[in-house]
Design a protein around this motif. Structure first.
Motif, PDB file in Angstrom:
ATOM      1  N   MET A  99     -18.351  43.386  22.258  1.00  0.00           N
ATOM      2  CA  MET A  99     -19.096  42.509  22.980  1.00  0.00           C
ATOM      3  C   MET A  99     -20.524  43.236  22.845  1.00  0.00           C
ATOM      4  SD  MET A  99     -17.411  39.897  23.768  1.00  0.00           S
ATOM      5  CE  MET A  99     -18.750  39.281  24.668  1.00  0.00           C
ATOM      6  N   THR A 100     -20.881  44.444  22.656  1.00  0.00           N
ATOM      7  CA  THR A 100     -22.080  45.060  22.847  1.00  0.00           C
ATOM      8  C   THR A 100     -22.605  45.932  21.516  1.00  0.00           C
ATOM      9  OG1 THR A 100     -21.210  47.110  23.622  1.00  0.00           O
ATOM     10  CG2 THR A 100     -21.382  45.576  25.361  1.00  0.00           C
ATOM     11  N   GLY A 101     -21.756  46.073  20.722  1.00  0.00           N
ATOM     12  CA  GLY A 101     -22.149  46.915  19.440  1.00  0.00           C
ATOM     13  C   GLY A 101     -22.015  48.203  19.584  1.00  0.00           C
ATOM     14  N   ALA A 102     -21.706  48.885  20.557  1.00  0.00           N
ATOM     15  CA  ALA A 102     -21.542  50.319  20.912  1.00  0.00           C
ATOM     16  C   ALA A 102     -20.172  50.845  20.112  1.00  0.00           C
ATOM     17  CB  ALA A 102     -21.065  50.363  22.289  1.00  0.00           C
ATOM     18  N   ARG A 103     -20.519  51.879  19.478  1.00  0.00           N
ATOM     19  CA  ARG A 103     -19.566  52.486  18.762  1.00  0.00           C
ATOM     20  C   ARG A 103     -18.232  52.726  19.412  1.00  0.00           C
ATOM     21  NH1 ARG A 103     -21.609  52.833  13.999  1.00  0.00           N
ATOM     22  NH2 ARG A 103     -20.200  54.359  12.978  1.00  0.00           N
ATOM     23  N   ARG A 104     -17.198  52.753  18.845  1.00  0.00           N
ATOM     24  CA  ARG A 104     -15.733  53.018  19.298  1.00  0.00           C
ATOM     25  C   ARG A 104     -15.754  54.189  20.281  1.00  0.00           C
ATOM     26  NH1 ARG A 104     -13.609  47.933  18.877  1.00  0.00           N
ATOM     27  NH2 ARG A 104     -13.123  47.606  16.974  1.00  0.00           N
ATOM     28  N   SER A 105     -15.120  54.303  21.259  1.00  0.00           N
ATOM     29  CA  SER A 105     -15.163  55.321  22.228  1.00  0.00           C
ATOM     30  C   SER A 105     -13.814  56.112  22.183  1.00  0.00           C
ATOM     31  CB  SER A 105     -15.556  55.166  23.631  1.00  0.00           C
ATOM     32  OG  SER A 105     -14.426  54.101  24.151  1.00  0.00           O
ATOM     33  N   ALA A 106     -12.851  55.453  21.477  1.00  0.00           N
ATOM     34  CA  ALA A 106     -11.486  56.185  21.416  1.00  0.00           C
ATOM     35  C   ALA A 106     -10.745  55.735  20.180  1.00  0.00           C
ATOM     36  CB  ALA A 106     -10.539  55.901  22.564  1.00  0.00           C
ATOM     37  N   ASN A 107      -9.619  56.537  19.810  1.00  0.00           N
ATOM     38  CA  ASN A 107      -8.894  56.229  18.875  1.00  0.00           C
ATOM     39  C   ASN A 107      -7.869  55.437  19.464  1.00  0.00           C
ATOM     40  OD1 ASN A 107      -9.745  57.796  16.629  1.00  0.00           O
ATOM     41  ND2 ASN A 107      -9.077  59.486  17.569  1.00  0.00           N
ATOM     42  N   VAL A 108      -7.301  54.279  19.037  1.00  0.00           N
ATOM     43  CA  VAL A 108      -6.175  53.460  19.311  1.00  0.00           C
ATOM     44  C   VAL A 108      -5.060  53.464  18.108  1.00  0.00           C
ATOM     45  CG1 VAL A 108      -4.966  51.304  19.896  1.00  0.00           C
ATOM     46  CG2 VAL A 108      -7.551  51.782  20.593  1.00  0.00           C
ATOM     47  N   THR A 109      -3.957  53.957  18.462  1.00  0.00           N
ATOM     48  CA  THR A 109      -2.952  54.218  17.106  1.00  0.00           C
ATOM     49  C   THR A 109      -1.430  53.682  17.764  1.00  0.00           C
ATOM     50  OG1 THR A 109      -3.741  56.417  17.057  1.00  0.00           O
ATOM     51  CG2 THR A 109      -1.786  55.988  15.983  1.00  0.00           C
ATOM     52  N   ALA A 110      -1.059  52.988  16.792  1.00  0.00           N
ATOM     53  CA  ALA A 110       0.295  52.254  17.173  1.00  0.00           C
ATOM     54  C   ALA A 110       1.345  53.220  17.064  1.00  0.00           C
ATOM     55  CB  ALA A 110       0.657  51.235  15.751  1.00  0.00           C
ATOM     56  N   MET A 159     -27.072  43.130  26.576  1.00  0.00           N
ATOM     57  CA  MET A 159     -26.767  43.915  25.572  1.00  0.00           C
ATOM     58  C   MET A 159     -25.928  42.790  24.570  1.00  0.00           C
ATOM     59  SD  MET A 159     -25.323  47.774  26.501  1.00  0.00           S
ATOM     60  CE  MET A 159     -25.019  48.203  25.037  1.00  0.00           C
ATOM     61  N   ILE A 160     -25.059  41.911  25.277  1.00  0.00           N
ATOM     62  CA  ILE A 160     -24.023  41.138  24.637  1.00  0.00           C
ATOM     63  C   ILE A 160     -25.098  40.089  23.954  1.00  0.00           C
ATOM     64  CG2 ILE A 160     -22.639  38.871  24.917  1.00  0.00           C
ATOM     65  CD1 ILE A 160     -21.328  40.654  27.108  1.00  0.00           C
ATOM     66  N   ARG A 161     -26.346  39.406  24.810  1.00  0.00           N
ATOM     67  CA  ARG A 161     -27.014  38.673  24.073  1.00  0.00           C
ATOM     68  C   ARG A 161     -27.883  39.249  22.745  1.00  0.00           C
ATOM     69  NH1 ARG A 161     -28.298  37.668  29.502  1.00  0.00           N
ATOM     70  NH2 ARG A 161     -27.500  35.719  30.200  1.00  0.00           N
ATOM     71  N   GLY A 162     -28.412  40.508  22.892  1.00  0.00           N
ATOM     72  CA  GLY A 162     -28.873  41.130  21.875  1.00  0.00           C
ATOM     73  C   GLY A 162     -28.151  41.211  20.676  1.00  0.00           C
ATOM     74  N   PHE A 163     -26.996  41.579  20.732  1.00  0.00           N
ATOM     75  CA  PHE A 163     -25.989  41.982  19.693  1.00  0.00           C
ATOM     76  C   PHE A 163     -25.621  40.515  19.198  1.00  0.00           C
ATOM     77  CE2 PHE A 163     -21.604  43.029  18.054  1.00  0.00           C
ATOM     78  CZ  PHE A 163     -21.958  43.728  17.255  1.00  0.00           C
ATOM     79  N   PHE A 164     -25.307  39.633  19.647  1.00  0.00           N
ATOM     80  CA  PHE A 164     -24.987  38.385  18.865  1.00  0.00           C
ATOM     81  C   PHE A 164     -26.207  37.357  19.000  1.00  0.00           C
ATOM     82  CE2 PHE A 164     -21.001  39.531  20.873  1.00  0.00           C
ATOM     83  CZ  PHE A 164     -20.070  39.055  20.040  1.00  0.00           C
ATOM     84  N   GLY A 165     -27.425  37.922  18.914  1.00  0.00           N
ATOM     85  CA  GLY A 165     -28.636  37.121  18.723  1.00  0.00           C
ATOM     86  C   GLY A 165     -28.838  35.894  19.579  1.00  0.00           C
ATOM     87  N   LEU A 166     -28.584  36.090  20.733  1.00  0.00           N
ATOM     88  CA  LEU A 166     -28.658  34.801  21.693  1.00  0.00           C
ATOM     89  C   LEU A 166     -30.059  34.860  22.383  1.00  0.00           C
ATOM     90  CD1 LEU A 166     -24.863  34.600  22.787  1.00  0.00           C
ATOM     91  CD2 LEU A 166     -25.831  33.231  21.126  1.00  0.00           C
ATOM     92  N   ARG A 167     -30.321  33.794  22.939  1.00  0.00           N
ATOM     93  CA  ARG A 167     -31.608  33.769  23.711  1.00  0.00           C
ATOM     94  C   ARG A 167     -31.068  33.938  25.414  1.00  0.00           C
ATOM     95  NH1 ARG A 167     -35.734  29.629  21.228  1.00  0.00           N
ATOM     96  NH2 ARG A 167     -35.502  30.582  19.169  1.00  0.00           N
ATOM     97  N   GLY A 168     -31.911  34.754  26.143  1.00  0.00           N
ATOM     98  CA  GLY A 168     -31.577  34.803  27.355  1.00  0.00           C
ATOM     99  C   GLY A 168     -32.104  33.854  28.337  1.00  0.00           C
TER     100      GLY A 168
END
Length: 166
Positions: A86-97, A157-166
């Motif tokens: 939703m924000t374009g932030a880098r992944r903050s953790a590993n998710v493993t099966a 952040m969501i609007r900016g990441f998805f290129g939406l107008r506020g």
């Protein structure tokens, strides 16, 4: 196992999207399988999708096997990767099966037309992410895993990441 059924059963989506929006999102979502031991998400990668676990179990950790910290485990219904998607932030953790996993993947490309067609959803997603942020802060302490986006304008952040107008 249909993406529509899995998304509609999950409050993150069911509480935010109407039937038509769920249908449209499900058409663009994909069911993925991950064998035990494989990564769904790698820490520090770009976040281009989220996963809704439909079957199996996942472990969420930071760092490597020797110096890392176990954050949580999850099973069916667990969502991982939503903040990055939703924000374009880098992944903050590993998710493993931790077992064989089946999950629905929702990509940025799948979500973009939903948000563009209903800009008010941005606020609802931001509210949901703010609540998730508070849960993470409570569970791991401010400045921990959840502190990465604390105090930020998530809707902006969501609007900016998805290129939406506020």
């Amino acid at each position: 196992m249909q993406p529509r059924d899995i998304l509609a059963a999950n409050p993150f989506f069911a509480d935010l999207l109407g039937p038509a929006e769920l249908d449209a999102l499900a058409k663009r979502a994909a069911v993925c399988t991950f064998p035990q031991g494989s990564f769904l998400i790698r820490e520090d990668d770009a976040g281009t999708s989220l996963f809704v676990v439909a079957e199996g179990e996942v472990d969420i950790d930071t760092g490597d096997r020797h110096t890392g910290k176990h954050i949580a485990s999850g099973g069916p219904g667990t969502i991982v990767g939503e903040m990055s998607l939703m924000t374009g932030a880098r992944r903050s953790a590993n998710v493993t099966a931790s077992s064989d996993v089946t999950a629905v993947e929702v990509t940025r490309a799948a979500l973009e037309p939903i948000l563009a067609g209903s800009p008010a959803l941005v606020e609802r997603f931001a509210e949901m992410l703010t609540a998730r942020q508070a849960e993470l802060d409570h569970a791991y302490g401010a400045g921990g895993l959840g502190g990465l986006l604390a105090g930020r304008d998530l809707a902006g952040m969501i609007r900016g990441f998805f290129g939406l107008r506020g």
